[in-house]
Design a protein around this motif. Structure first.
Motif, PDB file in Angstrom:
ATOM      1  N   LYS A   1      48.470   3.042  36.859  1.00 30.06           N
ATOM      2  CA  LYS A   1      48.280   3.094  38.263  1.00 30.06           C
ATOM      3  C   LYS A   1      46.576   2.507  37.454  1.00 30.06           C
ATOM      4  CE  LYS A   1      50.152   6.283  41.644  1.00 30.06           C
ATOM      5  NZ  LYS A   1      50.746   7.392  41.632  1.00 30.06           N
ATOM      6  N   ILE A   2      45.519   1.915  38.750  1.00 25.19           N
ATOM      7  CA  ILE A   2      44.443   1.870  38.202  1.00 25.19           C
ATOM      8  C   ILE A   2      43.290   1.912  38.978  1.00 25.19           C
ATOM      9  CG2 ILE A   2      42.623  -0.655  37.004  1.00 25.19           C
ATOM     10  CD1 ILE A   2      44.958  -2.556  35.903  1.00 25.19           C
ATOM     11  N   TYR A   3      42.546   3.082  38.671  1.00 25.73           N
ATOM     12  CA  TYR A   3      41.004   3.488  39.868  1.00 25.73           C
ATOM     13  C   TYR A   3      39.989   2.643  39.369  1.00 25.73           C
ATOM     14  CZ  TYR A   3      44.833   7.268  40.196  1.00 25.73           C
ATOM     15  OH  TYR A   3      45.631   8.288  39.959  1.00 25.73           O
ATOM     16  N   VAL A   4      39.553   1.934  40.442  1.00 30.33           N
ATOM     17  CA  VAL A   4      37.754   1.590  40.499  1.00 30.33           C
ATOM     18  C   VAL A   4      37.509   2.188  41.248  1.00 30.33           C
ATOM     19  CG1 VAL A   4      37.530  -1.139  40.755  1.00 30.33           C
ATOM     20  CG2 VAL A   4      39.872  -0.839  40.821  1.00 30.33           C
ATOM     21  N   LEU A   5      36.270   2.026  40.915  1.00 28.53           N
ATOM     22  CA  LEU A   5      35.499   3.172  41.037  1.00 28.53           C
ATOM     23  C   LEU A   5      33.881   1.961  41.452  1.00 28.53           C
ATOM     24  CD1 LEU A   5      36.673   5.317  39.183  1.00 28.53           C
ATOM     25  CD2 LEU A   5      34.819   6.871  40.161  1.00 28.53           C
ATOM     26  N   HIS A   6      33.510   1.318  42.055  1.00 31.55           N
ATOM     27  CA  HIS A   6      32.235   0.728  42.896  1.00 31.55           C
ATOM     28  C   HIS A   6      31.679   1.624  42.742  1.00 31.55           C
ATOM     29  CE1 HIS A   6      34.410  -3.256  42.331  1.00 31.55           C
ATOM     30  NE2 HIS A   6      35.385  -2.478  43.700  1.00 31.55           N
ATOM     31  N   GLY A   7      29.911   0.982  42.097  1.00 30.37           N
ATOM     32  CA  GLY A   7      28.703   1.669  42.354  1.00 30.37           C
ATOM     33  C   GLY A   7      27.975   1.436  43.889  1.00 30.37           C
ATOM     34  N   LYS A   8      27.383   1.916  44.148  1.00 34.59           N
ATOM     35  CA  LYS A   8      26.537   1.646  44.492  1.00 34.59           C
ATOM     36  C   LYS A   8      25.321   0.460  45.079  1.00 34.59           C
ATOM     37  CE  LYS A   8      26.131   6.626  45.937  1.00 34.59           C
ATOM     38  NZ  LYS A   8      26.175   7.482  44.461  1.00 34.59           N
ATOM     39  N   LYS A   9      25.185   0.676  43.571  1.00 37.37           N
ATOM     40  CA  LYS A   9      24.750  -0.828  43.766  1.00 37.37           C
ATOM     41  C   LYS A   9      24.821  -1.410  41.961  1.00 37.37           C
ATOM     42  CE  LYS A   9      20.210   2.093  43.229  1.00 37.37           C
ATOM     43  NZ  LYS A   9      19.935   2.516  41.819  1.00 37.37           N
ATOM     44  N   PRO A  10      25.416  -3.105  42.419  1.00 38.22           N
ATOM     45  CA  PRO A  10      25.932  -3.738  41.140  1.00 38.22           C
ATOM     46  C   PRO A  10      25.336  -3.349  40.058  1.00 38.22           C
ATOM     47  CG  PRO A  10      24.019  -5.547  42.496  1.00 38.22           C
ATOM     48  CD  PRO A  10      24.046  -3.827  43.402  1.00 38.22           C
ATOM     49  N   GLY A  11      25.964  -3.993  38.569  1.00 41.66           N
ATOM     50  CA  GLY A  11      25.697  -3.959  37.334  1.00 41.66           C
ATOM     51  C   GLY A  11      27.033  -4.071  36.435  1.00 41.66           C
ATOM     52  N   GLY A  12      26.731  -3.875  35.176  1.00 35.95           N
ATOM     53  CA  GLY A  12      27.939  -4.128  34.493  1.00 35.95           C
ATOM     54  C   GLY A  12      29.778  -3.440  34.497  1.00 35.95           C
ATOM     55  N   SER A  13      29.971  -3.923  33.655  1.00 37.76           N
ATOM     56  CA  SER A  13      31.904  -2.840  34.311  1.00 37.76           C
ATOM     57  C   SER A  13      32.203  -2.195  32.835  1.00 37.76           C
ATOM     58  CB  SER A  13      32.463  -4.243  34.988  1.00 37.76           C
ATOM     59  OG  SER A  13      32.773  -5.098  33.874  1.00 37.76           O
ATOM     60  N   MET A  14      32.535  -1.102  32.734  1.00 39.63           N
ATOM     61  CA  MET A  14      33.461  -0.150  31.888  1.00 39.63           C
ATOM     62  C   MET A  14      34.712   0.051  32.226  1.00 39.63           C
ATOM     63  SD  MET A  14      32.224   3.484  30.966  1.00 39.63           S
ATOM     64  CE  MET A  14      31.046   2.921  29.370  1.00 39.63           C
ATOM     65  N   LEU A  15      35.781  -0.076  31.230  1.00 40.80           N
ATOM     66  CA  LEU A  15      37.180  -0.016  31.418  1.00 40.80           C
ATOM     67  C   LEU A  15      37.905   1.454  30.341  1.00 40.80           C
ATOM     68  CD1 LEU A  15      40.454  -0.020  31.520  1.00 40.80           C
ATOM     69  CD2 LEU A  15      39.768  -1.734  29.796  1.00 40.80           C
ATOM     70  N   VAL A  16      38.065   2.599  31.387  1.00 37.23           N
ATOM     71  CA  VAL A  16      38.561   3.876  30.206  1.00 37.23           C
ATOM     72  C   VAL A  16      39.898   3.741  29.737  1.00 37.23           C
ATOM     73  CG1 VAL A  16      38.124   6.041  29.910  1.00 37.23           C
ATOM     74  CG2 VAL A  16      36.797   4.303  30.790  1.00 37.23           C
ATOM     75  N   LEU A  17      40.510   3.999  29.076  1.00 42.80           N
ATOM     76  CA  LEU A  17      41.983   4.249  28.689  1.00 42.80           C
ATOM     77  C   LEU A  17      42.650   5.958  28.198  1.00 42.80           C
ATOM     78  CD1 LEU A  17      42.606   1.310  29.003  1.00 42.80           C
ATOM     79  CD2 LEU A  17      44.333   1.034  27.129  1.00 42.80           C
ATOM     80  N   GLY A  18      42.999   6.441  28.919  1.00 44.79           N
ATOM     81  CA  GLY A  18      43.174   7.482  28.643  1.00 44.79           C
ATOM     82  C   GLY A  18      44.637   6.651  28.706  1.00 44.79           C
ATOM     83  N   GLY A  19      45.536   8.287  27.324  1.00 48.53           N
ATOM     84  CA  GLY A  19      47.418   8.276  27.689  1.00 48.53           C
ATOM     85  C   GLY A  19      47.525   6.244  26.652  1.00 48.53           C
ATOM     86  N   THR A  20      47.040   6.072  25.875  1.00 46.96           N
ATOM     87  CA  THR A  20      47.901   5.510  24.875  1.00 46.96           C
ATOM     88  C   THR A  20      48.644   5.980  24.286  1.00 46.96           C
ATOM     89  OG1 THR A  20      45.198   3.550  24.927  1.00 46.96           O
ATOM     90  CG2 THR A  20      46.771   3.789  22.807  1.00 46.96           C
ATOM     91  N   HIS A  21      47.972   6.821  23.672  1.00 44.52           N
ATOM     92  CA  HIS A  21      49.300   8.073  23.076  1.00 44.52           C
ATOM     93  C   HIS A  21      49.107   9.022  23.238  1.00 44.52           C
ATOM     94  CE1 HIS A  21      47.926   5.865  19.117  1.00 44.52           C
ATOM     95  NE2 HIS A  21      49.095   4.746  19.736  1.00 44.52           N
ATOM     96  N   PRO A  22      50.527   9.766  25.017  1.00 42.11           N
ATOM     97  CA  PRO A  22      50.310  10.783  25.586  1.00 42.11           C
ATOM     98  C   PRO A  22      50.771  12.319  25.178  1.00 42.11           C
ATOM     99  CG  PRO A  22      51.659   8.828  26.828  1.00 42.11           C
ATOM    100  CD  PRO A  22      51.423   8.267  25.059  1.00 42.11           C
ATOM    101  N   ASN A  23      50.939  12.094  23.657  1.00 37.52           N
ATOM    102  CA  ASN A  23      51.068  12.728  22.966  1.00 37.52           C
ATOM    103  C   ASN A  23      50.036  13.284  22.750  1.00 37.52           C
ATOM    104  OD1 ASN A  23      51.126  11.075  21.332  1.00 37.52           O
ATOM    105  ND2 ASN A  23      51.920  12.583  19.542  1.00 37.52           N
ATOM    106  N   GLU A  24      47.788  13.145  23.205  1.00 34.53           N
ATOM    107  CA  GLU A  24      46.810  13.069  22.586  1.00 34.53           C
ATOM    108  C   GLU A  24      46.221  13.639  23.804  1.00 34.53           C
ATOM    109  OE1 GLU A  24      46.404   9.658  21.033  1.00 34.53           O
ATOM    110  OE2 GLU A  24      47.639  10.044  19.650  1.00 34.53           O
ATOM    111  N   PRO A  25      46.652  14.753  24.291  1.00 38.01           N
ATOM    112  CA  PRO A  25      46.129  15.100  25.708  1.00 38.01           C
ATOM    113  C   PRO A  25      44.362  15.096  26.165  1.00 38.01           C
ATOM    114  CG  PRO A  25      46.708  16.761  25.010  1.00 38.01           C
ATOM    115  CD  PRO A  25      46.457  15.708  24.533  1.00 38.01           C
ATOM    116  N   SER A  26      43.462  14.923  25.363  1.00 34.66           N
ATOM    117  CA  SER A  26      42.003  14.760  25.073  1.00 34.66           C
ATOM    118  C   SER A  26      41.649  14.018  26.492  1.00 34.66           C
ATOM    119  CB  SER A  26      41.244  15.637  25.069  1.00 34.66           C
ATOM    120  OG  SER A  26      40.843  14.240  23.327  1.00 34.66           O
ATOM    121  N   GLY A  27      42.581  12.908  25.747  1.00 36.61           N
ATOM    122  CA  GLY A  27      42.429  11.071  25.760  1.00 36.61           C
ATOM    123  C   GLY A  27      43.021  11.398  27.799  1.00 36.61           C
TER     124      GLY A  27
END
Ligand SMILES: [Zn+2]
Length: 375
Positions: free
Chosen positions: A62-88
């Motif tokens: 799943k990919i969750y998309v959060l569009h802003g109220k105003k336009p702007g740049g875009s950022m991708l955040v990946l958690g769980g590349t390694h699922p034994n690293e829970p803070s990510g």
């Protein structure tokens, strides 16, 4: 003879009961925990929307998309590349459940290697789950493996050859998501997931992409940001501001000769600004004592206190340990500082993330206070 038959039947029953219990627990590992979409989530996509071949596989996620109220740049955040690293993973969950974008767009993938969430590392004694108490009851999350489930990708070669560079690594690294970028259309499932993520970055013109990790306290690159050469300006601005806020963080250049990793290949194969971050997870370390849920959550371990006194670690480690709140707080504060640094250098493409607790609030109130009740 009759006695033997009775004994054999008893053992057969015991074996069947064991098979039933272990089979049930194995199947349960494939059940995905619930992530509650916060009001900031405007769209939910799948990785297979960017690479259809993943549809119906355990690599789709799943990919969750959060569009802003105003336009702007875009950022991708990946958690769980390694699922034994829970803070990510938990930082990604926190963004999905709390973040509101004032400007720009945020893409969050909590389970980057979805298949690796469906098993544990053999012989590591890792807990299968960790539970976070919230005011509305407990929330249970998976503690998975570093690598893709062999059920989805088997067998491992003796030597893993990184397709784009010819770099040779140990065979088991073939299932490590963070060695497979930029990925391959006809590659292994792991390489296909890498390809899908690279496609997302390209198709959505992601300006800045962040991969969240943890490592054992004796690992040299820890409490650190690893930045591609094009990411150095923004990463150094963010690192200075983190230091000013009292969060010690080191900045490391992405090695050019270590291939297949996010901070190298995203930067080389796409236009994004690529950064990887690490916090300290004692549950992954080789010096750890009992490996249970408590260790994952509190980050407290006597052996590590001793190792710190002997000067063997790369992070301070005392009786207070490194609780999950602190590790998630470090990642979230860093994400915010990176968004601010990006927005100040590219003021026509701002990324403004609101709705998140600041570091001290998270330490005082606990992670559970920011997780939504399950409906
Ligand atoms: Zn990692």
């Amino acid at each position: 003879m009759r006695n033997k038959k009775i004994t054999a039947s008893i053992f057969l029953c015991i074996a069947l009961i064991c098979a039933f219990i272990s089979g049930k627990s194995y199947l349960a590992m494939h059940e995905e925990e619930i992530i509650v979409e916060g009001s900031g989530v405007t769209e939910q996509k799948m990785l297979s929307d960017y690479f259809p071949k993943l549809k119906g596989t355990n690599g789709d996620t799943k990919i969750y998309v959060l569009h802003g109220k105003k336009p702007g740049g875009s950022m991708l955040v990946l958690g769980g590349t390694h699922p034994n690293e829970p803070s990510g993973f938990m930082s990604a969950v926190m963004l999905v459940e709390n973040a509101e974008l004032d400007a720009g767009t945020l893409y969050v993938i909590p389970r980057a290697n979805n298949s690796a969430f469906t098993h544990n590392d053999p012989q590591e004694g890792s807990p299968q789950y960790f539970t976070i108490k919230t005011p509305d009851g407990d929330r249970k999350f998976r503690y998975g493996s570093r690598a893709t489930n062999p059920i989805d990708q088997w067998p491992d070669p003796d030597v893993y050859i990184h397709a784009a560079s010819g770099q040779k690594l140990s065979g088991s690294e073939t299932r490590n998501l963070n060695r497979g970028y930029p990925g391959r259309v006809d590659g292994t499932l792991t390489e296909q997931v890498c390809y899908g993520i690279t496609e997302l970055i390209k198709k959505e013109n992601v300006d800045i992409a962040i991969d969240l990790h943890e490592a054992s306290p004796e690992y040299p690159v820890i409490n650190a940001m690893v930045a591609h050469e094009r990411a150095m300006g923004i990463a150094s601005q963010a690192a200075i501001n983190l230091q000013l806020e009292g969060i010690q963080i080191s900045l490391e250049p992405s090695p050019t000769n270590l291939r297949g990793l996010t901070h190298r290949e995203w930067g080389d194969y796409t236009d994004t600004i690529a950064i990887l971050m690490e916090t300290a997870n004692a549950a992954q370390g080789r010096l750890r004592g009992r490996t249970d849920e408590d260790l994952v959550l509190t980050g407290k371990d006597k052996s590590y206190v001793k190792a710190a006194k002997l000067g063997r670690l790369f992070v301070p480690f005392d009786e207070d340990g490194h609780p999950l709140e602190e590790r998630v707080g470090r990642h979230l504060t860093s994400i915010n500082e990176l968004a601010k640094a990006y927005s100040s250098q590219f003021d026509d493409r701002p990324i403004v993330i609101g709705g998140m607790p600041v570091f001290n609030e998270l330490q005082e109130n606990g992670l559970g206070n920011y997780l939504s009740p399950l409906k």
